[in-house]
Design a protein around this motif. Sequence first.
Motif, PDB file in Angstrom:
ATOM      1  N   ARG A   9       0.835  -1.211   0.000  1.00 29.80           N
ATOM      2  CA  ARG A   9       0.000   0.000   0.000  1.00 29.80           C
ATOM      3  C   ARG A   9       0.866   1.255   0.000  1.00 29.80           C
ATOM      4  N   ARG A  10       1.876   1.284   0.832  1.00 31.47           N
ATOM      5  CA  ARG A  10       2.777   2.454   0.883  1.00 31.47           C
ATOM      6  C   ARG A  10       3.515   2.642  -0.445  1.00 31.47           C
ATOM      7  N   PHE A  11       4.002   1.553  -1.016  1.00 32.54           N
ATOM      8  CA  PHE A  11       4.713   1.605  -2.293  1.00 32.54           C
ATOM      9  C   PHE A  11       3.796   2.154  -3.384  1.00 32.54           C
ATOM     10  N   LEU A  12       2.578   1.640  -3.438  1.00 24.49           N
ATOM     11  CA  LEU A  12       1.609   2.085  -4.439  1.00 24.49           C
ATOM     12  C   LEU A  12       1.232   3.548  -4.229  1.00 24.49           C
ATOM     13  N   ALA A  13       0.944   3.923  -3.001  1.00 29.09           N
ATOM     14  CA  ALA A  13       0.511   5.297  -2.718  1.00 29.09           C
ATOM     15  C   ALA A  13       1.590   6.317  -3.055  1.00 29.09           C
ATOM     16  N   SER A  14       2.864   5.934  -2.924  1.00 28.12           N
ATOM     17  CA  SER A  14       3.950   6.888  -3.172  1.00 28.12           C
ATOM     18  C   SER A  14       4.360   6.965  -4.644  1.00 28.12           C
ATOM     19  N   ALA A  15       3.936   6.011  -5.453  1.00 30.54           N
ATOM     20  CA  ALA A  15       4.322   5.993  -6.867  1.00 30.54           C
ATOM     21  C   ALA A  15       3.629   7.125  -7.625  1.00 30.54           C
ATOM     22  N   ARG A  16       4.318   7.683  -8.593  1.00 32.75           N
ATOM     23  CA  ARG A  16       3.780   8.800  -9.371  1.00 32.75           C
ATOM     24  C   ARG A  16       3.076   8.358 -10.648  1.00 32.75           C
ATOM     25  N   SER A  17       3.404   7.173 -11.151  1.00 30.41           N
ATOM     26  CA  SER A  17       2.753   6.679 -12.357  1.00 30.41           C
ATOM     27  C   SER A  17       2.776   5.154 -12.353  1.00 30.41           C
ATOM     28  N   ALA A  18       1.976   4.586 -13.231  1.00 26.99           N
ATOM     29  CA  ALA A  18       1.897   3.136 -13.366  1.00 26.99           C
ATOM     30  C   ALA A  18       1.589   2.808 -14.818  1.00 26.99           C
ATOM     31  N   GLU A  70     -14.862  -1.682 -21.023  1.00 32.71           N
ATOM     32  CA  GLU A  70     -16.298  -1.936 -21.164  1.00 32.71           C
ATOM     33  C   GLU A  70     -16.576  -3.329 -21.727  1.00 32.71           C
ATOM     34  N   ARG A  71     -15.690  -3.823 -22.573  1.00 32.32           N
ATOM     35  CA  ARG A  71     -15.854  -5.153 -23.151  1.00 32.32           C
ATOM     36  C   ARG A  71     -15.393  -6.246 -22.185  1.00 32.32           C
ATOM     37  N   ASP A  72     -14.266  -5.982 -21.483  1.00 37.42           N
ATOM     38  CA  ASP A  72     -13.700  -6.965 -20.551  1.00 37.42           C
ATOM     39  C   ASP A  72     -13.037  -6.175 -19.422  1.00 37.42           C
ATOM     40  N   PRO A  73     -13.639  -6.147 -18.253  1.00 40.05           N
ATOM     41  CA  PRO A  73     -13.144  -5.287 -17.173  1.00 40.05           C
ATOM     42  C   PRO A  73     -11.865  -5.765 -16.490  1.00 40.05           C
ATOM     43  N   ARG A  74     -11.341  -6.922 -16.865  1.00 39.83           N
ATOM     44  CA  ARG A  74     -10.111  -7.406 -16.236  1.00 39.83           C
ATOM     45  C   ARG A  74      -8.928  -6.528 -16.659  1.00 39.83           C
ATOM     46  N   VAL A  75      -8.211  -6.015 -15.673  1.00 41.67           N
ATOM     47  CA  VAL A  75      -7.060  -5.140 -15.913  1.00 41.67           C
ATOM     48  C   VAL A  75      -5.928  -5.507 -14.958  1.00 41.67           C
ATOM     49  N   THR A  76      -4.758  -5.024 -15.290  1.00 44.87           N
ATOM     50  CA  THR A  76      -3.598  -5.121 -14.407  1.00 44.87           C
ATOM     51  C   THR A  76      -2.937  -3.757 -14.365  1.00 44.87           C
ATOM     52  N   LEU A  77      -2.501  -3.370 -13.178  1.00 44.14           N
ATOM     53  CA  LEU A  77      -1.749  -2.131 -13.001  1.00 44.14           C
ATOM     54  C   LEU A  77      -0.373  -2.516 -12.472  1.00 44.14           C
ATOM     55  N   LEU A  78       0.675  -2.057 -13.139  1.00 47.92           N
ATOM     56  CA  LEU A  78       2.043  -2.369 -12.741  1.00 47.92           C
ATOM     57  C   LEU A  78       2.765  -1.090 -12.343  1.00 47.92           C
ATOM     58  N   VAL A  79       3.314  -1.104 -11.137  1.00 47.00           N
ATOM     59  CA  VAL A  79       4.147  -0.004 -10.646  1.00 47.00           C
ATOM     60  C   VAL A  79       5.535  -0.581 -10.438  1.00 47.00           C
ATOM     61  N   LEU A  89      15.585  -2.289  -6.449  1.00 41.01           N
ATOM     62  CA  LEU A  89      14.577  -2.621  -7.458  1.00 41.01           C
ATOM     63  C   LEU A  89      13.315  -3.167  -6.793  1.00 41.01           C
ATOM     64  N   ALA A  90      12.167  -2.837  -7.366  1.00 40.44           N
ATOM     65  CA  ALA A  90      10.904  -3.352  -6.843  1.00 40.44           C
ATOM     66  C   ALA A  90       9.806  -3.171  -7.874  1.00 40.44           C
ATOM     67  N   TRP A  91       8.793  -4.030  -7.774  1.00 37.31           N
ATOM     68  CA  TRP A  91       7.584  -3.849  -8.559  1.00 37.31           C
ATOM     69  C   TRP A  91       6.387  -4.376  -7.787  1.00 37.31           C
ATOM     70  N   ALA A 138      -2.808  -8.915  -5.512  1.00 34.64           N
ATOM     71  CA  ALA A 138      -1.590  -8.108  -5.599  1.00 34.64           C
ATOM     72  C   ALA A 138      -0.380  -9.020  -5.432  1.00 34.64           C
ATOM     73  N   ARG A 139       0.624  -8.778  -6.263  1.00 28.05           N
ATOM     74  CA  ARG A 139       1.885  -9.491  -6.173  1.00 28.05           C
ATOM     75  C   ARG A 139       2.992  -8.455  -6.218  1.00 28.05           C
ATOM     76  N   SER A 140       4.022  -8.691  -5.458  1.00 23.54           N
ATOM     77  CA  SER A 140       5.138  -7.732  -5.448  1.00 23.54           C
ATOM     78  C   SER A 140       6.453  -8.475  -5.343  1.00 23.54           C
ATOM     79  N   TRP A 141       7.510  -7.743  -5.657  1.00 24.23           N
ATOM     80  CA  TRP A 141       8.855  -8.288  -5.610  1.00 24.23           C
ATOM     81  C   TRP A 141       9.815  -7.155  -5.266  1.00 24.23           C
ATOM     82  N   GLY A 142      10.847  -7.468  -4.553  1.00 28.11           N
ATOM     83  CA  GLY A 142      11.922  -6.522  -4.302  1.00 28.11           C
ATOM     84  C   GLY A 142      11.718  -5.711  -3.031  1.00 28.11           C
TER      85      GLY A 142
END
Length: 145
Positions: A9-18, A70-79, A89-91, A138-142
Amino acid sequence: MAFLDDPQRRFLASARSATLATIAPDGRPRLVPVCFVLMDGDASHIWFALDEKPKAVADPRELARVRDIERDPRVTLLVERWSEDWAELAWLRCDGRAELIEPGGDEDAVRALRAKYPQYATHALEQRPLVRIAVERARSWGHLG
């Protein structure tokens, strides 16, 4: 249900873009950078605006990412965080379902986006749709810290 632990949560909240990945009609991933916000007290939803930055189409509902959602609501967000020091390094990858929220549908999200991105001060976000992603995994590494 919150799928993000505190370091994520902290990593995501501090990121400026994804990078947002939607599913194109031919099944390929469609990738686009986004500015987003994770609102205080909500570890299960990520918001981004269909803002006024130059786009190939005038109507935000005609954007390929919106048609995909609208056609398929499945998405992924990568930071990700890159560093020459590979110990830093982290994601974080958040899988979920996206939903188009009509203009005026969430004033708190508009305020949160403006607080994070001063560039939005002159954008009429209240008059444009927002996208809300309900995080399902959610999955993360680093080194997130």
